[in-house]
Write a protein that holds these residues in place. Sequence first.
Motif, PDB file in Angstrom:
ATOM      1  N   THR A  71       0.839  -1.197   0.000  1.00  0.00           N
ATOM      2  CA  THR A  71       0.000   0.000   0.000  1.00  0.00           C
ATOM      3  C   THR A  71       0.874   1.247   0.000  1.00  0.00           C
ATOM      4  N   MET A  72       0.286   2.322  -0.494  1.00  0.00           N
ATOM      5  CA  MET A  72       0.990   3.602  -0.538  1.00  0.00           C
ATOM      6  C   MET A  72       0.673   4.399   0.726  1.00  0.00           C
ATOM      7  N   GLN A  73       1.690   5.028   1.251  1.00  0.00           N
ATOM      8  CA  GLN A  73       1.508   5.914   2.391  1.00  0.00           C
ATOM      9  C   GLN A  73       2.046   7.283   1.999  1.00  0.00           C
ATOM     10  N   ALA A  74       1.207   8.298   2.183  1.00  0.00           N
ATOM     11  CA  ALA A  74       1.617   9.654   1.844  1.00  0.00           C
ATOM     12  C   ALA A  74       2.027  10.403   3.113  1.00  0.00           C
ATOM     13  N   ILE A  75       3.089  11.164   3.009  1.00  0.00           N
ATOM     14  CA  ILE A  75       3.516  12.046   4.087  1.00  0.00           C
ATOM     15  C   ILE A  75       3.018  13.435   3.702  1.00  0.00           C
ATOM     16  N   THR A  76       2.118  13.978   4.549  1.00  0.00           N
ATOM     17  CA  THR A  76       1.448  15.219   4.171  1.00  0.00           C
ATOM     18  C   THR A  76       1.548  16.272   5.264  1.00  0.00           C
ATOM     19  N   ILE A  77       1.389  17.506   4.836  1.00  0.00           N
ATOM     20  CA  ILE A  77       1.212  18.636   5.753  1.00  0.00           C
ATOM     21  C   ILE A  77      -0.272  18.988   5.666  1.00  0.00           C
ATOM     22  N   ASN A  78      -0.990  18.800   6.765  1.00  0.00           N
ATOM     23  CA  ASN A  78      -2.442  18.995   6.790  1.00  0.00           C
ATOM     24  C   ASN A  78      -2.778  20.437   7.171  1.00  0.00           C
ATOM     25  N   TYR A  79      -2.579  21.363   6.253  1.00  0.00           N
ATOM     26  CA  TYR A  79      -2.815  22.770   6.572  1.00  0.00           C
ATOM     27  C   TYR A  79      -4.302  23.085   6.681  1.00  0.00           C
ATOM     28  N   GLY A  80      -5.167  22.284   6.105  1.00  0.00           N
ATOM     29  CA  GLY A  80      -6.615  22.481   6.254  1.00  0.00           C
ATOM     30  C   GLY A  80      -7.065  22.271   7.692  1.00  0.00           C
ATOM     31  N   ALA A  81      -6.519  21.249   8.341  1.00  0.00           N
ATOM     32  CA  ALA A  81      -6.829  21.006   9.750  1.00  0.00           C
ATOM     33  C   ALA A  81      -6.328  22.167  10.604  1.00  0.00           C
ATOM     34  N   PHE A  82      -5.178  22.719  10.220  1.00  0.00           N
ATOM     35  CA  PHE A  82      -4.635  23.875  10.929  1.00  0.00           C
ATOM     36  C   PHE A  82      -5.565  25.083  10.788  1.00  0.00           C
ATOM     37  N   ILE A  83      -6.103  25.294   9.588  1.00  0.00           N
ATOM     38  CA  ILE A  83      -7.057  26.396   9.377  1.00  0.00           C
ATOM     39  C   ILE A  83      -8.291  26.179  10.246  1.00  0.00           C
ATOM     40  N   ASN A  84      -8.796  24.938  10.305  1.00  0.00           N
ATOM     41  CA  ASN A  84      -9.947  24.644  11.173  1.00  0.00           C
ATOM     42  C   ASN A  84      -9.630  24.963  12.635  1.00  0.00           C
ATOM     43  N   THR A  85      -8.427  24.623  13.070  1.00  0.00           N
ATOM     44  CA  THR A  85      -8.039  24.877  14.459  1.00  0.00           C
ATOM     45  C   THR A  85      -7.970  26.376  14.746  1.00  0.00           C
ATOM     46  N   ILE A  86      -7.465  27.146  13.803  1.00  0.00           N
ATOM     47  CA  ILE A  86      -7.404  28.602  13.990  1.00  0.00           C
ATOM     48  C   ILE A  86      -8.811  29.184  14.083  1.00  0.00           C
ATOM     49  N   ILE A  87      -9.706  28.728  13.237  1.00  0.00           N
ATOM     50  CA  ILE A  87     -11.088  29.219  13.277  1.00  0.00           C
ATOM     51  C   ILE A  87     -11.750  28.808  14.593  1.00  0.00           C
ATOM     52  N   THR A  88     -11.515  27.574  15.031  1.00  0.00           N
ATOM     53  CA  THR A  88     -12.064  27.117  16.309  1.00  0.00           C
ATOM     54  C   THR A  88     -11.546  27.980  17.451  1.00  0.00           C
ATOM     55  N   PHE A  89     -10.254  28.246  17.458  1.00  0.00           N
ATOM     56  CA  PHE A  89      -9.663  29.088  18.497  1.00  0.00           C
ATOM     57  C   PHE A  89     -10.298  30.481  18.503  1.00  0.00           C
ATOM     58  N   THR A  90     -10.488  31.043  17.331  1.00  0.00           N
ATOM     59  CA  THR A  90     -11.079  32.377  17.238  1.00  0.00           C
ATOM     60  C   THR A  90     -12.492  32.383  17.801  1.00  0.00           C
ATOM     61  N   ILE A  91     -13.283  31.381  17.454  1.00  0.00           N
ATOM     62  CA  ILE A  91     -14.661  31.323  17.948  1.00  0.00           C
ATOM     63  C   ILE A  91     -14.681  31.093  19.461  1.00  0.00           C
TER      64      ILE A  91
END
Length: 137
Positions: A71-91
């Motif tokens: 199987t293939m495994q990708a090494i990723t930077i999940n910047y979308g999750a980071f954006i969600n966390t910033i929005i959550t923090f702001t709220i």
Amino acid sequence: MKDLFKEFKKFVSRGNVIELAVGLIMATYFGAIVKSFVNDIIMPAVGYLIAGVDFANLKLTIAERVLEDGTMQAITINYGAFINTIITFTIVSVAIFMVVKAYNNFMEKEEEKPAPKPAEPSKEEVLLTEIRDLLRS
């Protein structure tokens, strides 16, 4: 050991420790509610408004590798999750600000209430005061 237990019991029975524990539990669940609000209500609406983009799935693939089982495994930077966390923090920050502001306004109104007037002295007290004053003179 008994002294340690007594000291611990005294520490736990203080009001501040109990209040801190309740505050921590409330904050944990408040954070979970806000996270759900952001992830399940706000972000889908924002994603729809910007052409169906789901922030949670936004990622940058750095590398891919093949595992032993093929199987293939990708090494990723999940910047979308980071954006969600910033929005959550702001709220969460705005919500906590509003709660603290409401609490401060409530406390100011409590402080503004005039202190109750002291009760008028009874007839006996007035009479005793007059007698005391006469004895002094």
